[in-house]
Design a protein around this motif. Structure first.
Motif, PDB file in Angstrom:
ATOM      1  N   ASN A 357       0.949  -1.291   0.013  1.00 16.10           N
ATOM      2  CA  ASN A 357       0.145   0.153   0.028  1.00 16.10           C
ATOM      3  C   ASN A 357       1.023   1.383   0.085  1.00 16.10           C
ATOM      4  O   ASN A 357       1.291   1.601   1.110  1.00 16.10           O
ATOM      5  N   ASP A 360       0.134   4.246   2.371  1.00 15.78           N
ATOM      6  CA  ASP A 360       0.483   4.056   3.870  1.00 15.78           C
ATOM      7  C   ASP A 360       1.888   4.217   4.130  1.00 15.78           C
ATOM      8  O   ASP A 360       2.346   3.506   5.127  1.00 15.78           O
ATOM      9  N   ARG A 399     -13.077   8.450   1.885  1.00 12.22           N
ATOM     10  CA  ARG A 399     -13.475   6.747   1.798  1.00 12.22           C
ATOM     11  C   ARG A 399     -12.560   6.478   3.234  1.00 12.22           C
ATOM     12  O   ARG A 399     -11.665   6.391   3.387  1.00 12.22           O
ATOM     13  N   ALA A 400     -13.670   5.631   4.230  1.00 12.21           N
ATOM     14  CA  ALA A 400     -13.224   5.385   5.384  1.00 12.21           C
ATOM     15  C   ALA A 400     -11.959   4.501   5.359  1.00 12.21           C
ATOM     16  O   ALA A 400     -11.160   4.450   6.354  1.00 12.21           O
ATOM     17  N   GLU A 401     -12.060   3.518   4.424  1.00 14.64           N
ATOM     18  CA  GLU A 401     -10.841   2.345   4.331  1.00 14.64           C
ATOM     19  C   GLU A 401      -9.665   3.131   3.894  1.00 14.64           C
ATOM     20  O   GLU A 401      -8.649   2.296   4.179  1.00 14.64           O
ATOM     21  N   ARG A 403      -8.761   6.580   4.529  1.00 13.11           N
ATOM     22  CA  ARG A 403      -8.662   8.042   5.297  1.00 13.11           C
ATOM     23  C   ARG A 403      -7.759   8.082   6.243  1.00 13.11           C
ATOM     24  O   ARG A 403      -7.095   9.042   6.377  1.00 13.11           O
ATOM     25  N   GLU A 404      -7.012   6.756   7.060  1.00 16.17           N
ATOM     26  CA  GLU A 404      -6.294   6.867   7.959  1.00 16.17           C
ATOM     27  C   GLU A 404      -4.857   6.657   7.304  1.00 16.17           C
ATOM     28  O   GLU A 404      -3.721   6.450   8.297  1.00 16.17           O
ATOM     29  N   ASP A 405      -4.825   6.227   6.093  1.00  9.51           N
ATOM     30  CA  ASP A 405      -3.454   5.829   5.593  1.00  9.51           C
ATOM     31  C   ASP A 405      -2.470   7.212   5.431  1.00  9.51           C
ATOM     32  O   ASP A 405      -2.928   8.197   5.426  1.00  9.51           O
ATOM     33  N   ALA A 406      -1.165   6.741   5.827  1.00 13.25           N
ATOM     34  CA  ALA A 406      -0.186   7.790   6.317  1.00 13.25           C
ATOM     35  C   ALA A 406      -0.621   9.142   5.100  1.00 13.25           C
ATOM     36  O   ALA A 406      -0.558  10.181   5.688  1.00 13.25           O
TER      37      ALA A 406
END
Lengths: 450, 864
Positions: A357, A360, A399-401, A403-406
Motif C-alpha cells: 500500500n 500508507d 473513503r473510510a478505508e 482515510r487513515e493511511d499515512a
C-alpha cells in the motif's frame, strides 16, 4: 582521437544511409560522427523473409527515410555536435521542419538535465524542392496497436475491440512483460526487434551525453514502416490528453518529458505521414480526448490484465509473478498509477496488484507531493496532471478505508485546506474533450462513458 | 478375486479424486483406469470423482466475467466441444450419448449468457458443465475397458445444507452439504456397479437445482462421498505426493508429512497449505474416513495419510504455511475507556456485511481483525461499505496487503522455548499482529506482504535448527521434497576425503594447521567465470590473503579487491599484474592518499570524502558505494546493507554525492553495492542488479555496476546449494535489457571457503551433566566464525572418518571463553585423545581473522 573515444568533441553528425533487406526483413540505419566508424542500427520487421509489397515501394522508401532520420536522435544526442549533415538526396523544407521540431522538443528534457541549449544547434539542412504529394497505396482496413505493457494501450485494445476494429498488437523489443500482456489480449501479434549499435554503448562508457530520448517518435516511425510492410491502414497509439502538458518551462522553453506523446507531435507526424508517405495511412492516438484519470477508470474493470500489466519504468523489462517484480514502488509511475486507480478499485484488489500500500508509506510523502504538484514541479515521467492526482487523493479522504493511511491523512490535514474545493471533483476530469485525431468511424467510441 | 465376477455386495468403498490435468489427456485417463482396476482387484469398489478438464473451469468463469457477443460465445463453445471430441478420439471410444447431450446443453446455456450472466442459478449450472462432461466421458471409457462402471450423479447424493447468514452468491456458488449416511441406500447403490465415475464440484438443493461447492470443490466432493458411502478411505490424487512441512516451491527441503491428524491437516490447509482445500477435511473427519494424498505421476510414493491413527506424543511444529493478501482492519474506540459493548458493535458490522473474521487481536481501546482475500473482498466494494459503517462508531484503519505466516502443530504453546531462532529471523521487522490460536494448533505472525519474501524458507530453517520441527522423527516426517523430486545432484565427495592420507601426514607434523586445496579454488573460479553476464571479477582478498591463494585466483582471471592500504600493498607485491579495487570503510584520508598513489580504482563510501579528496583525485574516475537500504545474508553481522549498516551512502544521498563529485571534478564511473554474504537465494542477485540499474539511470557518467558478491555455500545439511545456473540466467536477462553497463562482481568466500580446512588434534574429552565435550587444540583464536556469526562448519574425526557415529558432543577449543565452541551437539564416532579433527569450509575468514588471544599460537597455512 575519435568521437567514439571522446564523444563530446565531435563536430558533425552524418546521416549516412538506410537500406532494407527483404531476406532478413531488416532495415539497417547507418550514422557516423566525423570520420569515425559507422554506427549501424538494425530493425527487424518479421521472423521470416518479407518483401516490400508491390505498389508500396515509394511509400516504404519515404517511411524508411523518415525512420532513419528520426532514429538518428539516439546517436546524435551522444555528442550533440554543432553540425548535422544528411548524405544522399537533400531534404525538403517540410521534412527538415518536422525533424527540427522532433529533435528540439524531443530532446528538451535531455538538454535541461545536461544544462545544454540546443536551440542554435539543431538545424536540418534542406533545399527548396517540393516533393510530390503521397498517393494511396492500397493498405487494408486493419489497425496496428502498439502495446506498452502499461494500462493505456490495454484500454485502447478493449475500446477498439468493442468498436469491432480489426487489430494487430505490436511491440518493439523483447520485453516478456509486454509479450504477456499481448498474450492476454488474445490478438494477433507483431513483434519488432531493434538492435542499437554497440558503439553507442562504448561512447556512453567514454563519457557521451546521455539522457531521455523521444522513444515514442522512434517507435512511431518504426510502425509506419511496419504498417506499409504488413498492410495496416491505421496506427493507434494510446496517448492521453495530459501527455501534452509541459513538466516545466525554462528560459521560455517548455520542457515536456513525454513530448513525443503530445498532440503537437501527433499532429505534425500524422500530417507528414499522410502527405509524404502514404495517403491512406492514418496515425492517431485513441485516448487523446481523455485524461489519465479517465483512462485509469476504463482500465480498472479490465481485471484480466491486473496480474500482468505494469507501468513501472524501473521493473518493466523483467517479468515476474510477484507484484514486487513488476512494480518497484519507488518511481513516480508506480506512485501515480496506484493513486489514479485507487478511486476506482476495491482497496483489497489495488493493494494486491502492487503487493503493498503505497499510500500508507510515510517515506513517500515528498514523491506524492511532486505528483500533486504542491511545492515541486511535475516529475520527469509520464504521469497525469497535478489536478488529477489532487482529485484522486481528495476522493480518498471521503473513503473510510483509506482515510487513515499515512499519506491520505497527511493530505487531509496539511494540503487539502490549501486547495480550492471546487477543483477537486473527479467528474469533470472524466469528460471526453479536447482536440484529437480519431477517425470518424471511432467517433462514438466513448459514448458509453458517463 | 475373479475379475469376471462382480464385487461382493460387502466390498468396501474407496473414493479416488482426480483433478483437471489428470482427466485432460488419454494417457492420464489410462492411469486412472489402471488405478480403478487395481482397487477392484483388491476387492474394493472405487468411486472416481473428477474435475473438469484443465483450464475449462476458468474458461467458463470468463464467460461469466466478460461480456462477449454471440459470435464470440459460439466460438468458445465450439472450441470446448472440439477439445472433448478430440479427447474422445484419443481414448478410442464412441462419442458417449450422455457426453454429447451435456455438450449440447452447455451450448444452450452459453447462448443465454447475454441475458442471464448475472443470475447465480445460471452461473452455477454453467460452472457444473465441465465436470458433467468429463465424468460422463470417463464413465464410458472405464466401461469400454471392461470395468463394470457406471456414471454416478453426485447431485443425487450431495444435498445442500443451508448455512445461516449465507449470501445469495454463496447459496448457489459456495454451498455446504449434509454428511448423514443412509446405509440402505448405499447398499442399493453397491448392487448397480463395481466402479463409478462421478462429477466433482456440485450438489443439488432441496428443489433439485444444481449448486456449486466453490473453490476446492472436487476434493470436497470426494470427501463428502467418502463420508456418505462410509468409505474405507478417500484418495486425493494430485501432482505432489502429499502435504509437506512447507510449500516445496519455497522450501525445497520441506519434509513430507507422512501421517498427521485431521485437526493439523485442517489447520495447515486453513493457514495457507496449497495441497488441500480446508473444506474437504471436515466431512472425512466427522466420519473418521482416512484421507490419502497421492502423486498421480509417482504412485509408488507413500504420500500423506490423514487420520486418527497418528503418533500424538511427537511434540513438534508440523508445518509452516503462509497466506498472502490478508487485510487487517484496526478499530480504535473513540468512546470511553471500558466502553461496554464495543466489540459487539463492531462485530455486528462484520456480520451485517457478510464478512467472516479470521484472527483477532485486542487491547483496551483497540481491536484488530484479519480478513482473508475472498472473492467478495477483492471484487466488490464490501470493504468500503463496511468501513463507512464502522467509521460511525470507531476510528478505522485498513492495513494491507499482509502475509500471515503460521507455525502449525498440536501443542504449539509448549514449543515456545525452541522458537528462539525464529524470533531472530523476524528481527526488527514490523509485525502487525500475532495470533496464537485458541485450539493450540497454530501461532501466526502477520507482516507486510512486501517484506515477507523469503521469510518462509528462513523460518523453516530456523525451526529445524532450533529443534522445534523434529524432521528426524520418522513417525511424522518423511523424506524432503528435494530428495523425492529433484534429480539428485551427485555432488562429488569433498576433496579432503580423497586427500585424507596427505592431511593426516600434515597433521602429524603440527596442529592446528590450515590446509588449502588449489584445485578446488580453481574449480570455483571456473564455475563463477561461467556466469557470462559478468564482465569483470574481483576477488575480495580479505577472505584469504595467503600468497599462494591470491596467485591461484589471479591466475584464474580475477582482479583483486582490497579494503586497506595494507591489503593493497600485499596484493601488489603478490600479484603485480592484477588490477585493484580499493573499497575501504570509513577510512582516514591518509589511507586514500596512500592508495591514490597506486593505479587502484578508489571507492568513495561517505559524503565527507568528496571535500577531503577532491583535490587529490580531481579528474579521476571513482566508484561510489551505495547502501540499497536492505541487507541479506546468513547472520546480522554479515549483512552489509540496511539502516543499521555502516557501509556506503544512502540512496537518498546519491544526488548529493553526484553533485559533490561534479563539484570536485571526480567522475562517478562505477556504482557499487554489496549487501551481505552467504546468500543462497538466486533471485537476490537479480534484485540488487535491477536496483542498481534504476540508480545508474540517474547518473549519466556510470559505466559499470558492481553488485558485490555474497554467493552462499550450503553449510548446514538442510541448506540447498545456491543455483549458479539460475543466477547466470537471471543476470543475463537483465544484462540483455541494459547492455550499456558493465557488470562487476566481487566474491570472496565462495572461491576459498570449501578449499580450506583446519586440522586440529584432540586435547581432552570430558563428560558433565550428561553432556560431552571434545576439546581440540584449535579454538576461536584460530577460527572465529562460529563464535562471531554462529557459523556452521562441518566437523569430522579424520582419524576415524568412516567409523559409525557413537556419541553427540560439543566440539570446543582451549580458550577461556564459554563461546569457544566450534560445533555444538555434533554426531561423532567414538573418539580418543590425539585423534585428528578436520573442520571443513574453513578457507574463508579463517586464518585472516586469527588472534593470539590467551597467548595461544596461530595455526600455520599450507597449500596442497
Amino acid at each position: 582521437m575519435s568521437a567514439i573515444d571522446t564523444p563530446r568533441d565531435a563536430q558533425t553528425f552524418h546521416f549516412v544511409r538506410a537500406g532494407y533487406d527483404a531476406k532478413s526483413a531488416s532495415a539497417a540505419l547507418v550514422y557516423r560522427f566525423d570520420d569515425d566508424p559507422e554506427l549501424i542500427e538494425t530493425i527487424r520487421f518479421a521472423d521470416t523473409e518479407l518483401a516490400i509489397p508491390a505498389g508500396r515501394e515509394a511509400a516504404f522508401a519515404a517511411a524508411l527515410r523518415l525512420l532513419h532520420l528520426i532514429a538518428g536522435i539516439s546517436y546524435y544526442k551522444a555528442a550533440v555536435p554543432p553540425q548535422i549533415a544528411v548524405d544522399g538526396a537533400p531534404l525538403d523544407a517540410a521534412l527538415a521542419a518536422l525533424l527540427d521540431e522532433i529533435y528540439l522538443h524531443g530532446l528538451g528534457e535531455f538538454a535541461h538535465r545536461n544544462g545544454l541549449d540546443l536551440r542554435d544547434r539543431i538545424e536540418f539542412p534542406h533545399d527548396a524542392h517540393v516533393p510530390d504529394v503521397a498517393a494511396r497505396v492500397g493498405l487494408p482496413r486493419r489497425t496496428l496497436v502498439p502495446i506498452g505493457g502499461g494500462k493505456d494501450s490495454l484500454v485502447t485494445v478493449e475500446l477498439l475491440r468493442a468498436a469491432h476494429e480489426p487489430m494487430t498488437a505490436t511491440w518493439v523489443g523483447r520485453s516478456p512483460l509486454i509479450a504477456a500482456c499481448v498474450e492476454r489480449s488474445g490478438l494477433p501479434r507483431l513483434n519488432i526487434e531493434r538492435q542499437i549499435s554497440p558503439l553507442l554503448f562504448e561512447m556512453n562508457r567514454n563519457g557521451a551525453w546521455n539522457g531521455h530520448i523521444p522513444v515514442t517518435a522512434i517507435n512511431s516511425a518504426i510502425l509506419v514502416c511496419a504498417a506499409i510492410l504488413h498492410g495496416h491502414d491505421a496506427i493507434a497509439f494510446s496517448n492521453e490528453r495530459s501527455a501534452s502538458s509541459a513538466n516545466l518551462v525554462r528560459d521560455g522553453f517548455a520542457v515536456n518529458h513525454q513530448w513525443s506523446k503530445s498532440i503537437d507531435f501527433e499532429r505534425a507526424f500524422r500530417g507528414y505521414v499522410s502527405t509524404h508517405v502514404a495517403a491512406d495511412l492514418d496515425y492517431f492516438s485513441a485516448l487523446r480526448p481523455l485524461s489519465e484519470l479517465a483512462v485509469t477508470r476504463l482500465f480498472a474493470p479490465l481485471t484480466q490484465y491486473h496480474d500482468v500489466f505494469s507501468s513501472c519504468n524501473r521493473n518493466f523489462r523483467i517479468l515476474g509473478d510477484k507484484p514486487a517484480e513488476r512494480w518497484c514502488g519507488q518511481c513516480p509511475k508506480c506512485h501515480f498509477v496506484f493513486l489514479a486507480l485507487s478511486p476506482f478499485l476495491p482497496k483489497t484488489r489495488l493493494v494486491a496488484i502492487f503487493g503493498r500500500n503505497l499510500l500508507d508509506d510515510a517515506t513517500l510523502a515528498a514523491d506524492f507531493d511532486a505528483l500533486l504538484e504542491v511545492g515541486a514541479h511535475k516529475p520527469f515521467e509520464c504521469v497525469g496532471e497535478g489536478r488529477e492526482s489532487r482529485a484522486a487523493m481528495a476522493a480518498l479522504v471521503d473513503r473510510a478505508e483509506w482515510r487513515e493511511d499515512a499519506l491520505v491523512a497527511r493530505f487531509h490535514e496539511r494540503i487539502l485546506p490549501l486547495l480550492d474545493a471546487g477543483e477537486l471533483a473527479l467528474a469533470p476530469l472524466m469528460s471526453v474533450d479536447g482536440p484529437h485525431h480519431l477517425p470518424a468511424r471511432l467517433a462514438r467510441m466513448f459514448d458509453a462513458l458517463g | 478375486m475373479d475379475p469376471a465376477l462382480p464385487l461382493a455386495p460387502s466390498a468396501r468403498w474407496a473414493v479416488l479424486k482426480f483433478g483437471g490435468t489428470s482427466v485432460a489427456t488419454a494417457p492420464r485417463w489410462r492411469t486412472i483406469a489402471e488405478l480403478a482396476a487395481k482397487r477392484v482387484r483388491a476387492g474394493m469398489r472405487p468411486v472416481i470423482v473428477v474435475s473438469a478438464v484443465s483450464g475449462l473451469t476458468n474458461q467458463l468463469q470468463a464467460l461469466i466475467d466478460r461480456e462477449l457477443d454471440a459470435a464470440a460465445l459460439a466460438s468458445e463453445t465450439a472450441a470446448i466441444r472440439e477439445r472433448h471430441l478430440q479427447l474422445i478420439g484419443e481414448l478410442g471410444i464412441e462419442a458417449p450419448t450422455a457426453t454429447m447431450a451435456w455438450l449440447d446443453h452447455l451450448a444452450t446455456l452459453v447462448q443465454q449468457a447475454p441475458l442471464r450472466r448475472r443470475e447465480f442459478r445460471w452461473q452455477a449450472e454453467l460452472m457444473s458443465m465441465g465436470e458433467l462432461i468429463s465424468s460422463s466421458l470417463g464413465a464410458a471409457f472405464l466401461a469400454s475397458i471392461g470395468l463394470r462402471c457406471q456414471w454416478l450423479d453426485s447431485r443425487q447424493w450431495l444435498k445442500v445444507e443451508p448455512r445461516p447468514n449465507q449470501s445469495e452468491w454463496a447459496r448457489w456458488l459456495s454451498v455446504s452439504c449434509a454428511t448423514r449416511s443412509d446405509p440402505a441406500r448405499v447398499a442399493a447403490l453397491a448392487k448397480t456397479a463395481d466402479c463409478f465415475v462421478a462429477p466433482g464440484f456440485m450438489a443439488s438443493d432441496s428443489d433439485g437445482a444444481t449448486c456449486i461447492l466453490g473453490r476446492g470443490g472436487s476434493d470436497t466432493s470426494a470427501a463428502y462421498l467418502g463420508a456418505l458411502l462410509g468409505a474405507e478411505r478417500v484418495e486425493i490424487w494430485t501432482d505432489v505426493a502429499g502435504m509437506f512441512s512447507a510449500d516445496p516451491r519455497q522450501v525445497p527441503n520441506a519434509r513430507l508429512l507422512s501421517r498427521i491428524d485431521y485437526a493439523e491437516a485442517q489447520e495447515i490447509a486453513t493457514t495457507g497449505g496449497k495441497v488441500l482445500h480446508p473444506r474437504c477435511i471436515g466431512p472425512v473427519r466427522e466420519s473418521s474416513v482416512p484421507m490419502w494424498i497421492k502423486d498421480t505421476q509417482r504412485p509408488e510414493l507413500d504420500g500423506t495419510v490423514i487420520g486418527d491413527d497418528v503418533a500424538r506424543d511427537v511434540l513438534s511444529v508440523k508445518a509452516i504455511s503462509s497466506r498472502r493478501g490478508i487485510m487487517l482492519v484496526s478499530m480504535e474506540t473513540v468512546g470511553m475507556w471500558q466502553q461496554v459493548g464495543f466489540l459487539a458493535d463492531v462485530f455486528a458490522q462484520f456480520k451485517q456485511h457478510g464478512l467472516s473474521v479470521d484472527m483477532i487481536g485486542s487491547s483496551e481501546t483497540n481491536v484488530t481483525i484479519s480478513l482473508d482475500p475472498t472473492e467478495n473482498l477483492v471484487n466488490s466494494n464490501v470493504l468500503e461499505a463496511l468501513c463507512a459503517d464502522l467509521a460511525a462508531i470507531c476510528r478505522v484503519k485498513v492495513i494491507g496487503p499482509c502475509t500471515a505466516i503460521s507455525l502449525v502443530g498440536r501443542g504449539i504453546r509448549s514449543l515456545l522455548g525452541k522458537l528462539g531462532p525464529v524470533w531472530n529471523v523476524f528481527g526488527a521487522m514490523p509485525i502487525h499482529l500475532i495470533s496464537q490460536s485458541s485450539n493450540d494448533l497454530n501461532l501466526t505472525f502477520v507482516v507486510d506482504e512486501a517484506r515477507a519474501d523469503g521469510l518462509v524458507p528462513r523460518i523453516h530453517e530456523a525451526l529445524v535448527k532450533g529443534g522445534a520441527l523434529r524432521a528426524d522423527d520418522s513417525r511424522v516426517f518423511g523424506p524432503s521434497w528435494a530428495s523425492l523430486y529433484r534429480t539428485a545432484a551427485t555432488s562429488p565427495p569433498e576433496w579432503w576425503r580423497r586427500e585424507r592420507e596427505a592431511l593426516l601426514r600434515l597433521a602429524a607434523e603440527r596442529t592446528p594447521r590450515y590446509v588449502y586445496h588449489r584445485d578446488t579454488i580453481r574449480e570455483r573460479a571456473t564455475q563463477l567465470r561461467a556466469i557470462a553476464a559478468v564482465d569483470r571479477w574481483f576477488y575480495a582478498t580479505k577472505a584469504n590473503a595467503h600468497p599462494a591463494v591470491l596467485r591461484t585466483i589471479a591466475d584464474a582471471g580475477f582482479d583483486l579487491e582490497c579494503v586497506s592500504p595494507g591489503e593493497i600493498e600485499h596484493a601488489r607485491a603478490t600479484c603485480p599484474d592484477a588490477r585493484l579495487l580499493f573499497t575501504p570503510n570509513l577510512a582516514r584520508q591518509e589511507d586514500y592518499r596512500r592508495v591514490a598513489a597506486t593505479p587502484a580504482l578508489l571507492t568513495i563510501e561517505h559524503l565527507g570524502s568528496f571535500a577531503e579528496l577532491g583535490d587529490l583525485l580531481r579528474g579521476r574516475e571513482v566508484s561510489l558505494r551505495i547502501d540499497l537500504g536492505s541487507g541479506h545474508g546468513h547472520h546480522d553481522k554479515v549483512r552489509t546493507g540496511g539502516a543499521k549498516s555502516k557501509f556506503g551512502i544512502g540512496v537518498d544521498q546519491l544526488g548529493e554525492a553526484v553533485r559533490q563529485a561534479q563539484e570536485h571534478g571526480l567522475r562517478v564511473g562505477v556504482l557499487h553495492a554489496h549487501l551481505g554474504s552467504g546468500i543462497l537465494d538466486a533471485a537476490h542477485f537479480g534484485r540488487v542488479y535491477q536496483d542498481m540499474i534504476a540508480l545508474a539511470e540517474q547518473v549519466p557518467s556510470v559505466r559499470a555496476l558492481n553488485i558485490g558478491g555474497g554467493f552462499g555455500i550450503a553449510a548446514h545439511p538442510d541448506d540447498s546449494a545456491l543455483d549458479l545456473a539460475r543466477v547466470a540466467e537471471l543476470l543475463a536477462t537483465i544484462k540483455h535489457a541494459h547492455p550499456q553497463y558493465e557488470l562487476w562482481m566481487e566474491p570472496g568466500r565462495y572461491l576459498v571457503a570449501e578449499a580450506g580446512v583446519l586440522l586440529a588434534r584432540v586435547n581432552a574429552i570430558k563428560h558433565k551433566y550428561g553432556r560431552s565435550f571434545i576439546g581440540l587444540d584449535a579454538g576461536m583464536h584460530n577460527l572465529l566464525r562460529p563464535a562471531l556469526y554462529d557459523a556452521h562448519h562441518p566437523i569430522v574425526n579424520l582419524s576415524r572418518l568412516d567409523a559409525p557415529d557413537a556419541l553427540r558432543a560439543d566440539i570446543v577449543g582451549p580458550i577461556c571463553e564459554s563461546g569457544d565452541v566450534l560445533g555444538g551437539e555434533r554426531a561423532l564416532p567414538a573418539t580418543s585423545v590425539d585423534d585428528v579433527f578436520l573442520i571443513a569450509q574453513a578457507g574463508a575468514y579463517g586464518a585472516v581473522m586469527a588472534s593470539n588471544y590467551n597467548r595461544r599460537a596461530a595455526a600455520d597455512e599450507v597449500m596442497l
